[in-house]
Write a protein that holds these residues in place. Structure first.
Motif, PDB file in Angstrom:
ATOM      1  N   CYS A  81      11.475   8.797  -2.106  1.00 21.47           N
ATOM      2  CA  CYS A  81      10.777   8.004  -0.812  1.00 21.47           C
ATOM      3  C   CYS A  81      10.600   6.730  -1.166  1.00 21.47           C
ATOM      4  CB  CYS A  81       9.418   9.018  -0.738  1.00 21.47           C
ATOM      5  SG  CYS A  81       9.606  10.554  -0.387  1.00 21.47           S
ATOM      6  N   ARG A  82      10.297   6.073  -2.228  1.00 20.25           N
ATOM      7  CA  ARG A  82      10.128   4.746  -2.521  1.00 20.25           C
ATOM      8  C   ARG A  82      11.445   4.080  -2.274  1.00 20.25           C
ATOM      9  NH1 ARG A  82       6.217   2.238  -5.640  1.00 20.25           N
ATOM     10  NH2 ARG A  82       7.916   0.843  -6.547  1.00 20.25           N
ATOM     11  N   GLY A  83      12.400   4.742  -2.755  1.00 20.75           N
ATOM     12  CA  GLY A  83      14.016   4.049  -2.257  1.00 20.75           C
ATOM     13  C   GLY A  83      14.235   3.995  -0.934  1.00 20.75           C
ATOM     14  N   ALA A  84      13.740   5.038  -0.314  1.00 23.52           N
ATOM     15  CA  ALA A  84      13.929   4.910   1.477  1.00 23.52           C
ATOM     16  C   ALA A  84      13.299   3.844   2.002  1.00 23.52           C
ATOM     17  CB  ALA A  84      13.745   6.282   1.985  1.00 23.52           C
ATOM     18  N   VAL A  85      11.827   3.646   1.578  1.00 21.75           N
ATOM     19  CA  VAL A  85      11.165   2.581   1.969  1.00 21.75           C
ATOM     20  C   VAL A  85      11.698   1.180   1.655  1.00 21.75           C
ATOM     21  CG1 VAL A  85       9.014   1.203   1.702  1.00 21.75           C
ATOM     22  CG2 VAL A  85       8.944   4.065   1.960  1.00 21.75           C
ATOM     23  N   GLU A  86      12.493   0.927   0.496  1.00 21.83           N
ATOM     24  CA  GLU A  86      13.019  -0.068   0.100  1.00 21.83           C
ATOM     25  C   GLU A  86      14.189  -0.409   0.921  1.00 21.83           C
ATOM     26  OE1 GLU A  86      13.807   0.240  -3.778  1.00 21.83           O
ATOM     27  OE2 GLU A  86      11.643  -0.231  -4.518  1.00 21.83           O
ATOM     28  N   LEU A  87      15.121   0.654   1.287  1.00 25.75           N
ATOM     29  CA  LEU A  87      16.101   0.577   2.318  1.00 25.75           C
ATOM     30  C   LEU A  87      15.700   0.154   3.535  1.00 25.75           C
ATOM     31  CD1 LEU A  87      18.102   3.663   1.416  1.00 25.75           C
ATOM     32  CD2 LEU A  87      19.028   1.423   1.027  1.00 25.75           C
ATOM     33  N   LEU A  88      14.596   0.516   4.098  1.00 27.80           N
ATOM     34  CA  LEU A  88      13.985   0.047   5.353  1.00 27.80           C
ATOM     35  C   LEU A  88      13.719  -1.307   5.292  1.00 27.80           C
ATOM     36  CD1 LEU A  88      13.081   0.426   8.332  1.00 27.80           C
ATOM     37  CD2 LEU A  88      10.970   1.507   7.562  1.00 27.80           C
ATOM     38  N   GLU A  89      13.370  -1.822   4.043  1.00 31.02           N
ATOM     39  CA  GLU A  89      12.698  -3.109   3.807  1.00 31.02           C
ATOM     40  C   GLU A  89      14.006  -3.983   4.144  1.00 31.02           C
ATOM     41  OE1 GLU A  89      10.319  -5.785   0.692  1.00 31.02           O
ATOM     42  OE2 GLU A  89      10.696  -3.773   0.362  1.00 31.02           O
ATOM     43  N   THR A  90      15.016  -3.838   3.195  1.00 28.11           N
ATOM     44  CA  THR A  90      16.330  -4.339   3.462  1.00 28.11           C
ATOM     45  C   THR A  90      16.955  -4.278   4.707  1.00 28.11           C
ATOM     46  OG1 THR A  90      16.598  -3.767   1.069  1.00 28.11           O
ATOM     47  CG2 THR A  90      18.491  -4.821   2.145  1.00 28.11           C
ATOM     48  N   GLU A  91      16.852  -3.427   5.477  1.00 26.42           N
ATOM     49  CA  GLU A  91      17.491  -3.297   6.832  1.00 26.42           C
ATOM     50  C   GLU A  91      16.682  -4.217   7.764  1.00 26.42           C
ATOM     51  OE1 GLU A  91      17.093  -0.295   9.980  1.00 26.42           O
ATOM     52  OE2 GLU A  91      18.508   0.339   8.789  1.00 26.42           O
ATOM     53  N   LEU A  92      15.359  -4.158   7.852  1.00 26.47           N
ATOM     54  CA  LEU A  92      14.647  -5.214   8.603  1.00 26.47           C
ATOM     55  C   LEU A  92      14.616  -6.613   8.230  1.00 26.47           C
ATOM     56  CD1 LEU A  92      11.356  -3.102   9.092  1.00 26.47           C
ATOM     57  CD2 LEU A  92      13.437  -3.214  10.708  1.00 26.47           C
ATOM     58  N   ARG A  93      14.774  -6.798   6.987  1.00 27.30           N
ATOM     59  CA  ARG A  93      15.355  -8.037   6.483  1.00 27.30           C
ATOM     60  C   ARG A  93      16.275  -8.694   6.973  1.00 27.30           C
ATOM     61  NH1 ARG A  93      15.448  -7.637   1.419  1.00 27.30           N
ATOM     62  NH2 ARG A  93      13.174  -7.262   1.099  1.00 27.30           N
TER      63      ARG A  93
ATOM     64  N   ALA B 178       0.736  -1.025   0.028  1.00 27.02           N
ATOM     65  CA  ALA B 178      -0.007  -0.028   0.041  1.00 27.02           C
ATOM     66  C   ALA B 178       1.061   1.210  -0.098  1.00 27.02           C
ATOM     67  CB  ALA B 178      -0.904  -0.074   1.176  1.00 27.02           C
ATOM     68  N   VAL B 179       1.991   1.207   0.940  1.00 24.31           N
ATOM     69  CA  VAL B 179       2.851   2.491   0.816  1.00 24.31           C
ATOM     70  C   VAL B 179       3.656   2.529  -0.500  1.00 24.31           C
ATOM     71  CG1 VAL B 179       4.946   3.424   1.923  1.00 24.31           C
ATOM     72  CG2 VAL B 179       3.233   2.404   3.248  1.00 24.31           C
ATOM     73  N   LYS B 180       4.002   1.519  -1.300  1.00 28.08           N
ATOM     74  CA  LYS B 180       4.676   1.718  -2.354  1.00 28.08           C
ATOM     75  C   LYS B 180       3.747   2.179  -3.438  1.00 28.08           C
ATOM     76  CE  LYS B 180       8.511  -1.560  -1.557  1.00 28.08           C
ATOM     77  NZ  LYS B 180       9.023  -2.770  -2.115  1.00 28.08           N
ATOM     78  N   GLU B 181       2.489   1.574  -3.513  1.00 26.14           N
ATOM     79  CA  GLU B 181       1.535   2.120  -4.405  1.00 26.14           C
ATOM     80  C   GLU B 181       1.175   3.407  -4.450  1.00 26.14           C
ATOM     81  OE1 GLU B 181      -2.883   0.765  -6.238  1.00 26.14           O
ATOM     82  OE2 GLU B 181      -1.910  -0.238  -4.314  1.00 26.14           O
TER      83      GLU B 181
END
Length: 535
Positions: free
Chosen positions: A350-362, A108-111
């Motif tokens: 902003c989408r790139g920053a969300v993907e960075l957080l996703e990678t960090e939590l993974r 939802a955030v990426k969309e």
């Protein structure tokens, strides 16, 4: 009653501390020390060596307590806050923090941050949309053809605003009972040839008839809008031509004929052209200006920091949770507004920053509430990846004279040229060197450096027997050159200087503005530069 006198004097000094001069405060402190024998005893807080100067601290006085001073200073500093940051904090604290490990929330955030997702409401472009709608309404009511040119930098909401304009015209036609014109939206980048736009307009104006192959679509349109008696069922047509600069040819005939369709005696075309160039009509349509047929212009300015924050908040408003730290959004808005004001760039970052957080939590097992939000460090990394490319590193590592050549090329191509000769580039290069007291190299060495830049893919150098007649074309984006050299004040001034400015700088200014990595392929010029740097 020495204690009462001391208390009275202390309260008086606190109230009048802001308006009293240092001499009055000193006299009052001396009088207090005479009246109050307790104040004459030495203490750490009233030591003359550690007392604050009135110039350094205006609100302080020798008779005030340390606790009052700290409370006053702390209170004044905590009250100073940016109104934008305060509004962001108030709006984001109302929602719970999101869970980036939830796949539904992540999608939802990426969309919501995707460029193709149309927002529920277009903000910060109300005035431009109103002007376009009023132009269309006036043309429809008067049944009169006209042309409008919409210009602005990429990512400023031109194409998105046109979708809203079409919706407003549809609602207005239903409310007033006016016949809605046929609407034709054309993206000129999808055309196989520049003249194909006339075929699309002809097919829209005659949907039930085959196009006559004996004459060109342009001639058939000119004949259609030159006769008074029109076929039954014809009505006005709104043509929206996006990416209009793709129709620019060497002879500029297609662009000129397109706008001239609105000037035919019985034309029913309302043309709205959209492009990035602000002066396209002045540069490529001089005949229209001489005939007093120049189209009206609506300019879309680049988004400011406040507008970018407002648009990002409006897109994230539909989400029932908080995704970004307010400081992270402010950092993104500041950087994008200072660079280009491109809203599409801000959404991608902003989408790139969300993907960075996703990678960090993974990669980590920590899922606390502090790590669940997109922080400033995520946004900083996303910004550096978006605005830094390998070509930027290459330009930053070039010798000084090759960087001056690139600055000269940028200044030359800003005048609308796509290519030039080494001889003309040499004139700009010499002017910049003279304005900064840097000895220029010869034309042969300049040609050699241009070939070196061509080997690195920055310039494209043509072939010619005479070095001065070699054609030079810039192979990289001008924004990459400006971004690579903006940290060096010398090259920043080079890009800002006009070509007519040949006033030399002083030796002190030149020494401050020169970059530290100045060197040249010529030994003699290298010695001159090193002598100038060390002087």
């Amino acid at each position: 009653m020495p204690s009462i006198a001391g208390a009275r004097s202390s309260s008086t000094s606190i109230v009048a501390g802001d308006v009293s001069s240092p001499q009055k405060r000193r006299l009052r402190s001396n009088s207090n020390s005479i009246d109050d024998p307790v104040s004459n005893t030495p203490s750490k807080s009233c030591s003359p060596l550690k007392s604050k100067s009135p110039r350094r601290c205006v609100n302080d006085s020798p008779s005030r307590n340390g606790t009052n001073v700290e409370t006053g200073v702390g209170g004044s500093s905590t009250q100073i806050r940016s109104p934008i940051k305060k509004k962001l904090l108030d709006s984001f604290l109302d929602k719970p923090i999101w869970n980036p490990t939830d796949s539904e929330q992540l999608c939802a955030v990426k969309e919501a941050l995707h460029v193709s997702t149309a927002p529920s409401m277009i903000v910060c472009r109300e005035d431009e949309q109103r002007r376009i709608v009023e132009f269309c309404k006036q043309s429809i009511e008067n049944e009169k053809a006209g042309s409008l040119y919409v210009c602005g930098c990429p990512g400023t909401g031109k194409s998105l605003s046109m979708e809203n304009v079409k919706g407003c015209l549809t609602v207005w036609a239903k409310e007033t009972g006016v016949q809605l014109p046929d609407m034709l939206a054309i993206n000129c980048t999808s055309l196989t040839s520049t003249s194909e736009i006339f075929k699309k307009i002809l097919e829209k104006s005659k949907p039930n008839k085959k196009v006559n192959g004996r004459s060109t679509p342009l001639k058939q349109l000119q004949q259609l809008y030159s006769q008074k008696q029109k076929p039954s069922g014809t009505k006005m047509m709104l043509v929206i031509a996006d990416e209009l600069d793709n129709l620019i040819t060497s002879d500029r005939v297609v662009l000129h004929d397109l706008f001239m369709l609105t000037m035919l005696p019985f034309s029913e075309i309302i043309l709205i052209g959209i492009a990035n160039a602000i002066d396209l009509a002045d540069r490529f349509l001089p005949k229209l200006q001489s005939l007093n047929c120049k189209p009206s212009v609506v300019s879309f300015r680049a988004y400011s920091m406040d507008q970018i924050i407002m648009i990002l908040k409006q897109r994230l408003m539909a989400l029932p949770y908080t995704v970004f730290q307010p400081q992270a959004l402010e950092l993104c808005a500041r950087k994008v507004a200072a660079a280009s004001g491109d809203m599409r760039k801000a959404l991608a970052i902003c989408r790139g920053a969300v993907e960075l957080l996703e990678t960090e939590l993974r990669e980590s097992s920590c899922t606390s509430t502090l790590t669940s939000m997109v922080r400033v460090d995520h946004m900083a990394i996303a910004l550096s990846r978006a605005y830094k490319s390998p070509i930027v590193d290459t330009i930053q590592c070039l010798p000084q004279h090759q960087q001056i050549i690139l600055c000269s090329a940028v200044k030359l191509f800003r005048k609308g040229k796509k290519d030039t000769t080494i001889g003309e580039l040499n004139k700009f290069y010499i002017d910049i060197c003279k304005s900064t007291l840097i000895p220029p190299v010869g034309i042969l060495e300049l040609s050699c450096m241009c070939r070196m830049l061509g080997d690195q893919g920055i310039l494209k150098v043509g072939q010619s027997r005479d070095d001065k007649l070699r054609r030079v074309t810039l192979q990289v984006d001008e924004a990459d050159i400006s971004f690579a050299l903006q940290g060096i004040r010398f090259f920043k001034n080079c890009l800002q200087l006009s070509i007519s400015c040949t006033r030399p700088m002083t030796t002190k200014q030149n020494r401050q503005n020169l970059p530290s990595h100045s060197h040249c392929i010529c030994r003699k010029t290298n010695q001159l530069n090193s002598t100038q740097l060390n002087s």
